[in-house]
Design a protein around this motif. Sequence first.
Motif, short mmCIF file in Angstrom:
data_model
loop_
_atom_site.label_atom_id
_atom_site.label_comp_id
_atom_site.label_asym_id
_atom_site.label_seq_id
_atom_site.Cartn_x
_atom_site.Cartn_y
_atom_site.Cartn_z
N UNK A 17 19.05 79.64 13.51
CA UNK A 17 18.41 79.09 14.72
C UNK A 17 18.05 80.24 15.67
N UNK A 18 19.02 81.12 15.88
CA UNK A 18 18.75 82.24 16.78
C UNK A 18 17.62 83.11 16.26
N UNK A 19 17.62 83.37 14.95
CA UNK A 19 16.57 84.21 14.38
C UNK A 19 15.19 83.57 14.55
N UNK A 20 15.15 82.23 14.64
CA UNK A 20 13.87 81.53 14.81
C UNK A 20 13.50 81.37 16.28
N UNK A 21 14.33 81.93 17.16
CA UNK A 21 13.99 81.88 18.58
C UNK A 21 14.51 80.65 19.29
N UNK A 22 15.37 79.91 18.60
CA UNK A 22 15.97 78.73 19.26
C UNK A 22 17.32 79.16 19.85
N UNK A 23 17.92 78.31 20.62
CA UNK A 23 19.08 78.74 21.39
C UNK A 23 20.26 77.81 21.20
#
Lengths: 309, 309, 309, 309
Positions: A301-307
């Motif tokens: 998720x973080x790698x995809x820009x989500x938080x």
Amino acid sequence: MTLPPGRLTGVIPPVCTPLTPAGAVDTRSLTRLVDHLAGAGVDGLFVLGSSSEAAYLTDHQRRLVVETVTRHVAGALPVLAGAIDMTTPRVLAHAETALAAGADAVVATAPFYARTHPVEIARHFQLIAKHTGAPLLAYDLPSSVHSKLEADLVLGLAADGTLAGLKDSSGDQATLRSVAIGAPDGFSVLTGSELLVDTALQFGAHGVVPGLGNVDPHGYVRIVRHAAAGEWDLARAEQERLLALFAVVDAAPPERMGRGSAAIGAFKAALRLLGVIDHATTAEPQVPLSADEEARVAELLRAAGLHPA
Amino acid sequence: MTLPPGRLTGVIPPVCTPLTPAGAVDTRSLTRLVDHLAGAGVDGLFVLGSSSEAAYLTDHQRRLVVETVTRHVAGALPVLAGAIDMTTPRVLAHAETALAAGADAVVATAPFYARTHPVEIARHFQLIAKHTGAPLLAYDLPSSVHSKLEADLVLGLAADGTLAGLKDSSGDQATLRSVAIGAPDGFSVLTGSELLVDTALQFGAHGVVPGLGNVDPHGYVRIVRHAAAGEWDLARAEQERLLALFAVVDAAPPERMGRGSAAIGAFKAALRLLGVIDHATTAEPQVPLSADEEARVAELLRAAGLHPA
Amino acid sequence: MTLPPGRLTGVIPPVCTPLTPAGAVDTRSLTRLVDHLAGAGVDGLFVLGSSSEAAYLTDHQRRLVVETVTRHVAGALPVLAGAIDMTTPRVLAHAETALAAGADAVVATAPFYARTHPVEIARHFQLIAKHTGAPLLAYDLPSSVHSKLEADLVLGLAADGTLAGLKDSSGDQATLRSVAIGAPDGFSVLTGSELLVDTALQFGAHGVVPGLGNVDPHGYVRIVRHAAAGEWDLARAEQERLLALFAVVDAAPPERMGRGSAAIGAFKAALRLLGVIDHATTAEPQVPLSADEEARVAELLRAAGLHPA
Amino acid sequence: MTLPPGRLTGVIPPVCTPLTPAGAVDTRSLTRLVDHLAGAGVDGLFVLGSSSEAAYLTDHQRRLVVETVTRHVAGALPVLAGAIDMTTPRVLAHAETALAAGADAVVATAPFYARTHPVEIARHFQLIAKHTGAPLLAYDLPSSVHSKLEADLVLGLAADGTLAGLKDSSGDQATLRSVAIGAPDGFSVLTGSELLVDTALQFGAHGVVPGLGNVDPHGYVRIVRHAAAGEWDLARAEQERLLALFAVVDAAPPERMGRGSAAIGAFKAALRLLGVIDHATTAEPQVPLSADEEARVAELLRAAGLHPA
């Protein structure tokens, strides 16, 4: 609401069904998930599909899901409901319940469990359409029902008015393209692929029903907008970001659980990490993700820009 | 009645579900069929299996079938009921209804539609056994559910008390033999084959659940009796007579309908020709047999020494 | 010639193998076919693939095909040769013969007939690469070999230098896209699809190996050129014209012959009608197209703007 | 020798092909294995079948195997040779070589790799029979060739004189029984099952081709003799002893290697442990058994009453 005039288009996520730790439908989380999707600008909602764990929900739970969602959206978005069962009489029962609970259209697969035949598949859809009188979409899902809806069969049922659309989760893009080219006015061609949305739109599909759209609906909305603007490079870049995110479905390895459990478990873990739903519980007898596997979901998720929280 | 002490043995036909031309359960024909079977000396009844068109019956019809049969036999024979659905929560609902309607044991397949895993299959059976508290037989039917119950899995669930028996319709006689050799006391190994009953009994199976047993229960009862007496040549001759009769399932060719429709349609046509049931109607969306195909069924009945009207 | 520096790109048709009515390789027709392809501007040739009837050619015929083609093109185009057989020792024998006959690279599938395993598939490709020392492309063809080359396996063998490329005929565009995204420099990702060339190029594939490219190589060359120019609408229009032409593979119905026979028979009928080869003969035991079926091929050629005799 | 008058009966093991550590055919071990089998009283030998790793042997190795065996038995036993390849022209080449090397009959599967059709399967066998003029047995092996030889097709080719017999490794005992019942005089019905030999003989099969017969030919010879004497209980006891021994094929787990590699590796390990062959080497790319897995094989040999070194 009824279906919009013309055909269904755009992003129509198959809405996950949040459960409490005891296995009940978590209606508060469900409405939050609907808000999450609607807020991202999706064009419709598909409840009681495979990503919704329809196969695991009791009749009571299925009705509750449709009622909860249709009341909550109150006509702001069309709501399609799966009527997932083995044969015509059982599908009809589900379809009638869903329509009574406010669904705008019905989505049904070919018969399964029973060994079937193209003539029987056609008759199945014709009877459902005739008895419900509601818009009917065929759901092509060979990995679950073990028969493929061929282009000729779908286009024949489109031409005679039986089908209002196709939700294709077969992975067979060549057949999907043939249907898209041959589809009559008003017939909706929707791809269930998470990974080929830009290309499906390019060759003529009208909309997308991505399970991963629960987690990142904004991404799929952006692909559709880029495609509408002819910005294929932007659509491709967005699709590639989502393709990387889709690795969440492999967070749990095939030695540990079925691939369905791994995918649905990952979507629910992501939704919980993003604060959208309260529990990542999946229905029995699915194996739940481990803490390590959930950590892998968070990392993606973080790698995809989500938080994630 | 409850299950007999010891294990289930002998002939336990999967009872066809007679329907009226309008598609309702024909309870008068159903009780006549039960009398036909009981009169031939069968050892139990299996309702709501694949040959019963369980996949096609609504929840209401399923309950009516169990109630009709259990009331009619009134404890004279054990009644096993299929709880055919996709996953644990849905199977549990059917199992509870069937047990409340008087069934003595539950028969369930592995999960289907959902892509599953051996760990999830085991958990599925364990949850069903725990929640119902009733004897549970596993139904191995890869042609419908697209996973195979391996010998190790079945024997593990036999050893831990989850399963009371196996109803094997996989066609895999080698695995069945391994289960029969490894089965603990009280565990019933039942073959669903119509054509290999003598050999299955020879290698240690305890009973048979033949769809063709609806049509000619006397034949299967004779095989079991010959086998019990060690009269293998007589058992073989009887089995070969029934093998010739089994050609009824090919009366309708594969171009015309699914193989399930052809088999169930033929059994029902035979039962109607023999005067046991009133209508050969099968559930939607199955294609019915033509008059020519029914005539072929009649011809095969006569060749087998039966007397159609 | 050896392979071009960098990676293989563009149109690399799988060259049909013309046969005489007696079943011998018709080398004069074969060289005319090569001229037909080279004249249309293709970027390479793939001999002894599935569309070449490699499965039907004897060892002598296979060698003759490679020799005929490599001598005729004389280095003007790279020539890839299939080494189609069941296991490593037999594939190695074919690969060595093809390389000795002038082929520039070898194309091999996973082991088949033998039940295999991912570890054995990897070892198979590693041994072929090591023993031949020539560029090796993996040929993903689950419909023939009944195992799928997963993205992780292909990318691992790309990273360690075993594989120079992938020829994907699996129909699984999502996996192909993952490979295209993860492919290292110099690794060629080629799609075997006839119908999704524009979209495969859009998501990053480097080239195409279309069986229909025997019949209409100009069309595929145009798609590649439009794609290179970012003219996606023109690429799509050309692809749709070829999609309509691809209906030649259904000129003979599935009741009459295998789908392989229907496709290869149609390509050869078209090439004969276009005056490129002398006979439409296919190898035994394939059923030949009837005169009516050939007339349907001619009709589709005309509809696609080609000019059969 | 030519085939015996009448039909092939009894035990006809599929002879393993011993290899040197470098992968060459170990002809000294091969002749010792033939002596081991002949000494146990087998009725014929089947070389170049699946258990012989025919799929892995080069053309040169295949010819060497046939020559070595036919010279060694010198007419004392009939020798059947597999001609395992994808299509008619390639099978014919193998069949001619095997017959020239002294084989008495040819065994061939349906076409594979190519997608085939019943009409093409029939034509395939007819062409082989016509061109070789030798006795031809059909080899039904759906796990390798992915099509099933149906009873009607086999019986039709028996009736027209194309086929001299069937070697059934499909696991489908019901179809095998139908063929046995319908087989004309002189037609041999052979089962490839290791685990159902007594029952196959009981329902009318004429002989057995068990891979495990390499390891324990005496056991299979005893089953056949007990069956001939109508001593079914003794036949069953012997079969159950061999069923327990067959667990050698699971000594290596499915995570480690393909099931073919595990089975052939176990047979070869057992033969080496029994002092019959010098090396347990299997062909590339198969994974070899580990020392622990070989120890498990030794343990199972001892449990079955055999005496590994």
